[in-house]
Design a protein around this motif. Structure first.
Motif, PDB file in Angstrom:
ATOM      1  N   TYR A  60      25.454 -26.077  13.901  1.00 52.36           N
ATOM      2  CA  TYR A  60      25.174 -24.914  14.756  1.00 52.36           C
ATOM      3  C   TYR A  60      23.780 -24.964  15.381  1.00 52.36           C
ATOM      4  CZ  TYR A  60      29.185 -22.573  12.472  1.00 52.36           C
ATOM      5  OH  TYR A  60      30.419 -22.236  11.999  1.00 52.36           O
ATOM      6  N   HIS A 114      22.269 -28.883  10.810  1.00 49.22           N
ATOM      7  CA  HIS A 114      23.607 -28.270  10.770  1.00 49.22           C
ATOM      8  C   HIS A 114      24.223 -28.289  12.168  1.00 49.22           C
ATOM      9  CE1 HIS A 114      26.756 -25.156  10.373  1.00 49.22           C
ATOM     10  NE2 HIS A 114      26.820 -25.609   9.120  1.00 49.22           N
ATOM     11  N   SER A 154      36.934 -25.538   8.704  1.00 52.01           N
ATOM     12  CA  SER A 154      35.483 -25.440   8.533  1.00 52.01           C
ATOM     13  C   SER A 154      34.861 -26.129   9.746  1.00 52.01           C
ATOM     14  CB  SER A 154      35.071 -26.165   7.255  1.00 52.01           C
ATOM     15  OG  SER A 154      35.356 -27.540   7.405  1.00 52.01           O
ATOM     16  N   THR A 155      33.563 -26.134   9.855  1.00 55.07           N
ATOM     17  CA  THR A 155      32.976 -26.785  11.033  1.00 55.07           C
ATOM     18  C   THR A 155      33.391 -28.257  11.107  1.00 55.07           C
ATOM     19  OG1 THR A 155      30.937 -26.990   9.782  1.00 55.07           O
ATOM     20  CG2 THR A 155      31.020 -25.229  11.350  1.00 55.07           C
ATOM     21  N   SER A 168      33.004 -23.708   3.038  1.00 55.12           N
ATOM     22  CA  SER A 168      34.256 -23.440   3.753  1.00 55.12           C
ATOM     23  C   SER A 168      35.173 -24.661   3.712  1.00 55.12           C
ATOM     24  CB  SER A 168      33.958 -23.028   5.195  1.00 55.12           C
ATOM     25  OG  SER A 168      33.183 -24.011   5.823  1.00 55.12           O
ATOM     26  N   ASP A 202      28.176 -30.208   8.178  1.00 54.55           N
ATOM     27  CA  ASP A 202      28.382 -28.832   7.743  1.00 54.55           C
ATOM     28  C   ASP A 202      27.614 -28.644   6.443  1.00 54.55           C
ATOM     29  OD1 ASP A 202      29.927 -30.166   5.884  1.00 54.55           O
ATOM     30  OD2 ASP A 202      31.741 -28.997   6.221  1.00 54.55           O
ATOM     31  N   SER A 203      27.708 -27.469   5.868  1.00 51.81           N
ATOM     32  CA  SER A 203      26.848 -27.228   4.710  1.00 51.81           C
ATOM     33  C   SER A 203      27.250 -28.099   3.523  1.00 51.81           C
ATOM     34  CB  SER A 203      26.807 -25.745   4.351  1.00 51.81           C
ATOM     35  OG  SER A 203      28.088 -25.230   4.246  1.00 51.81           O
ATOM     36  N   ASN A 247      26.806 -19.797   1.434  1.00 48.31           N
ATOM     37  CA  ASN A 247      25.993 -18.854   2.212  1.00 48.31           C
ATOM     38  C   ASN A 247      25.578 -17.682   1.330  1.00 48.31           C
ATOM     39  OD1 ASN A 247      27.473 -20.537   3.924  1.00 48.31           O
ATOM     40  ND2 ASN A 247      27.459 -19.071   5.592  1.00 48.31           N
ATOM     41  N   HIS A 303      31.326 -14.684  13.323  1.00 53.88           N
ATOM     42  CA  HIS A 303      32.764 -14.961  13.222  1.00 53.88           C
ATOM     43  C   HIS A 303      33.616 -13.695  13.213  1.00 53.88           C
ATOM     44  CE1 HIS A 303      31.061 -18.865  12.035  1.00 53.88           C
ATOM     45  NE2 HIS A 303      32.152 -19.325  12.638  1.00 53.88           N
ATOM     46  N   TYR A 323      30.116 -18.405  -2.139  1.00 56.10           N
ATOM     47  CA  TYR A 323      30.059 -19.255  -0.955  1.00 56.10           C
ATOM     48  C   TYR A 323      28.632 -19.807  -0.865  1.00 56.10           C
ATOM     49  CZ  TYR A 323      30.959 -20.120   4.107  1.00 56.10           C
ATOM     50  OH  TYR A 323      31.153 -20.668   5.348  1.00 56.10           O
ATOM     51  N   PHE A 344      19.448 -20.355   3.220  1.00 53.33           N
ATOM     52  CA  PHE A 344      20.235 -20.662   2.024  1.00 53.33           C
ATOM     53  C   PHE A 344      20.531 -22.162   1.929  1.00 53.33           C
ATOM     54  CE2 PHE A 344      23.759 -19.807   5.036  1.00 53.33           C
ATOM     55  CZ  PHE A 344      24.567 -20.902   4.811  1.00 53.33           C
ATOM     56  N   MET A 345      20.617 -22.836   3.069  1.00 51.15           N
ATOM     57  CA  MET A 345      20.891 -24.282   3.052  1.00 51.15           C
ATOM     58  C   MET A 345      19.663 -25.034   2.531  1.00 51.15           C
ATOM     59  SD  MET A 345      22.881 -24.754   6.668  1.00 51.15           S
ATOM     60  CE  MET A 345      24.401 -23.851   6.976  1.00 51.15           C
ATOM     61  N   GLU A 397      35.747 -18.016   8.241  1.00 52.74           N
ATOM     62  CA  GLU A 397      34.965 -16.777   8.138  1.00 52.74           C
ATOM     63  C   GLU A 397      35.505 -15.705   9.088  1.00 52.74           C
ATOM     64  OE1 GLU A 397      30.796 -17.530   8.774  1.00 52.74           O
ATOM     65  OE2 GLU A 397      30.738 -19.012   7.178  1.00 52.74           O
ATOM     66  N   HIS A 449      37.316 -20.749  12.436  1.00 53.17           N
ATOM     67  CA  HIS A 449      36.616 -20.938  11.156  1.00 53.17           C
ATOM     68  C   HIS A 449      37.163 -19.916  10.149  1.00 53.17           C
ATOM     69  CE1 HIS A 449      33.206 -21.168   8.335  1.00 53.17           C
ATOM     70  NE2 HIS A 449      32.892 -22.313   8.925  1.00 53.17           N
TER      71      HIS A 449
HETATM   72  P1  13P Z   1      30.121 -24.610   7.186  1.00 46.30           P
HETATM   73  O1  13P Z   1      30.303 -24.449   5.691  1.00 46.30           O
HETATM   74  O2  13P Z   1      31.392 -24.905   7.871  1.00 46.30           O
HETATM   75  O3  13P Z   1      29.001 -25.523   7.476  1.00 46.30           O
HETATM   76  O4  13P Z   1      29.694 -23.188   7.732  1.00 46.30           O
HETATM   77  C1  13P Z   1      28.458 -22.672   7.430  1.00 46.30           C
HETATM   78  C2  13P Z   1      28.260 -21.446   8.147  1.00 46.30           C
HETATM   79  O5  13P Z   1      27.234 -20.820   8.044  1.00 46.30           O
HETATM   80  C3  13P Z   1      29.336 -20.965   8.979  1.00 46.30           C
HETATM   81  O6  13P Z   1      28.974 -19.768   9.536  1.00 46.30           O
END
Ligand code: 13P
Ligand code: SF4
Length: 388
Positions: A68, A66, A292-293, A181, A82-83, A162, A253, A160, A105-106, A278, A276
Motif C-alpha cells: 500500500y 508494504h 489478501s493483498t 489476512s 503483504d504483512s 493489525n 475497506h 490480526y 504495527f508492522m 477486511e 480484501h
Molecule cells: P495484508 O495482510 O494483506 O498485508 O493487509 C494488511 C492491511 O493493513 C490491509 O489493510
C-alpha cells in the motif's frame, strides 16, 4: 487498457487518526537530524539522494515496503510484500537496520522478530493504523475477565497482525496466536483444535468472513462492543457463540458496498470482482473472489490478457497493478479514492531523512517493544509462523 486514479487531494490526510501507541522519536544530535529541512529537498533530487544514502549503507540496511506504499517509496524496497511476507522477511533480514515502509504495527512486529543486533526504523511515527487502535489492551483485558466470569468457556484469542504489540502479547500469554489476512483460516483451524470458541481481534469483518468460509454459520457469531457490558451480549448468547468478533474495522475497506459491485458489473460486463477480506460480509459475498493483498496480486497477474478486474482494496496497490498490467483492465471498485492515509504518511522525504541519519550514525524513529511485551508477542507470532 489501464484505469488509473491519481491521488492529488492531499487534504485527505488532514485529520487522519493518530495511533495511540506512538512514542517520541529517539533523535540524537548529528548531521541531518532536522526532518523539517527535508521538506525543502527538491523532488528532482530525492531519488538520487535516497539511492546514494542506500549505497553508502550497503548491506547494513534492509528496506521493507508494504504493497500500500506510494510508488515513490516502495520502489526503494529490497522486499515488497503483504504483512505476512514482510514478517518473514523481517525475521530473516541480514542488515543491522530494518527500515520499515509500512505502518506502526508492522514495524512493531518486525522489532519483535528481529535479531539482537538489529534495529527497526519507521520513517514517520505518525504512520499508524486506525483499526489497530480500535482494540486497546485495557479493553481486551476487561473483555477477557468478563468472559472468565461466565465459567470455563475455553476461548482461544486470535489477533490480526493489525494490532498493537500489547494485544499480540496478550494472545501469546493466553494460548492464542497472531494471523494475517493470508493465513487467518489456517490459524482459526489451529485454534479450534485447542478450544471451543475464538475471540477474534480487532477486525470484525476478517473474523466473520474467515469463520463463515470455514462453515461456521452467522448465528454462531457475536460481536463484542468494548463499550457495552458483556460486549452488548447476554450470557446465553456468549455461551452459544463459537466466534466472538471484536467490534473493529478498517475505514478504507469498510467503504466498499454491494452497490459498488453492482455498478462495476453494469458498466463493465464480464468484469471480475476481487475484494480484501477486511471488507464487509455483504461485499465479500457479492464478490467473485476474496484475496489478501498477495492473493489479489496473484489472481490478477495470473489471469489472461484482456481480463477485467474491479478491486476492493487500497488504491496504491490497485493503481500499481493497473500500470504493471497494461493488457488488463484493473480498476478500483469505488471511483472515489480509497487511500490508506496512514500508509501515505511515509514520504520519500521521510525515507531519505531516516537513511541520511543512519549514514551519520543516528538511529531515528526506532521502534522498540519492551522485553515483557516482546516475549509473549513473539510466542503468538511464532505460533503463526510455524503454520507456514
Ligand atoms: P495484508 O495482510 O494483506 O498485508 O493487509 C494488511 C492491511 O493493513 C490491509 O489493510
Ligand atoms: Fe490499517 Fe486499513 Fe490502513 Fe490497513 S488499510 S493499515 S487496516 S487503516
Amino acid at each position: 487498457m489501464s484505469t488509473l486514479i491519481s491521488i492529488t487531494n492531499t487534504s485527505l490526510l488532514v485529520g487522519a487518526p493518530q495511533p495511540a501507541t506512538l512514542r517520541a522519536p529517539e533523535i540524537e544530535p548529528g548531521v541531518g537530524c532536522d526532518f523539517d529541512s527535508y521538506l525543502l529537498v527538491p523532488d528532482t533530487s530525492l531519488d538520487e539522494r535516497i539511492a546514494a544514502a542506500r549505497a553508502k549503507l550497503g548491506r547494513d540496511v534492509v528496506i521493507l515496503g508494504h504493497h500500500y506504499q506510494r510508488d515513490e517509496v516502495v520502489k526503494f524496497a529490497d522486499f515488497r510484500g503483504d504483512s505476512l511476507r514482510l514478517s518473514y522477511q523481517a525475521a530473516e533480514a541480514e542488515g543491522r537496520y530494518i527500515v520499515f515502509c509500512g505502518v506502526h504495527f508492522m514495524a512493531e512486529s518486525a522489532d519483535i522478530l528481529r535479531r539482537e543486533h538489529q534495529a527497526v526504523i519507521l520513517p514517520d511515527l505518525n504512520a499508524g493504523c486506525s483499526m489497530a487502535d480500535m482494540a486497546d489492551i485495557g479493553q481486551v483485558e476487561g473483555c477477557w475477565s468478563e468472559l472468565a466470569s461466565l465459567g470455563d468457556l475455553k476461548v482461544i484469542p486470535i489477533t490480526y497482525m493489525n494490532s498493537t504489540a500489547a494485544i499480540k502479547s496478550f494472545t501469546g500469554e493466553h494460548s492464542g496466536a497472531v494471523c494475517t489476512s493470508s493465513n487467518a483460516a489456517a490459524v482459526m483451524r489451529w485454534a479450534y483444535g485447542r478450544g471451543e470458541k475464538v475471540l477474534f481481534l480487532p477486525d470484525e469483518h476478517l473474523g466473520r468472513n474467515t469463520a463463515f468460509r470455514m462453515g461456521i454459520p452467522l448465528d454462531q457469531m457475536i460481536v463484542w462492543d468494548p463499550y457495552e457490558e458483556l460486549g452488548g451480549n447476554t450470557p446465553e448468547q456468549i455461551h452459544a457463540a463459537r466466534v466472538i468478533l471484536w467490534k473493529g474495522y478498517c475505514s478504507v475497506h469498510q467503504r466498499f458496498t454491494p452497490r459498488h459491485i453492482e455498478r462495476a458489473r453494469r458498466e463493465h460486463p464480464g468484469i471480475r470482482v476481487i475484494v480484501h477480506p477486511e471488507c464487509r460480509f455483504e461485499v465479500t459475498q457479492a464478490a467473485d473472489q476474496i484475496g489478501s493483498t498477495e492473493g489479489i496480486i496473484k489472481a490478477i497477474t495470473a489471469s489472461p490478457a484482456g481480463s477485467k478486474w474491479a478491486v476492493g482494496t487500497e488504491i496504491h496497490l490497485v493503481n500499481r497493478l493497473s500500470k504493471e498490467l497494461p493488457d488488463h483492465l484493473v480498476m478500483s471498485l469505488d471511483s472515489s479514492v480509497c487511500v490508506c492515509t496512514t500508509m501515505f504518511r511515509i514520504t520519500p522525504q521521510h525515507l531519505l531523512w531516516a537513511l541520511d541519519n543512519l549514514v551519520a550514525g543516528n538511529v531515528v524513529n526506532r521502534i522498540s517493544v519492551d522485553e515483557r511485551t516482546r516475549h509473549f508477542a513473539r510466542v503468538a507470532l511464532d505460533r503463526m509462523l510455524s503454520l507456514r
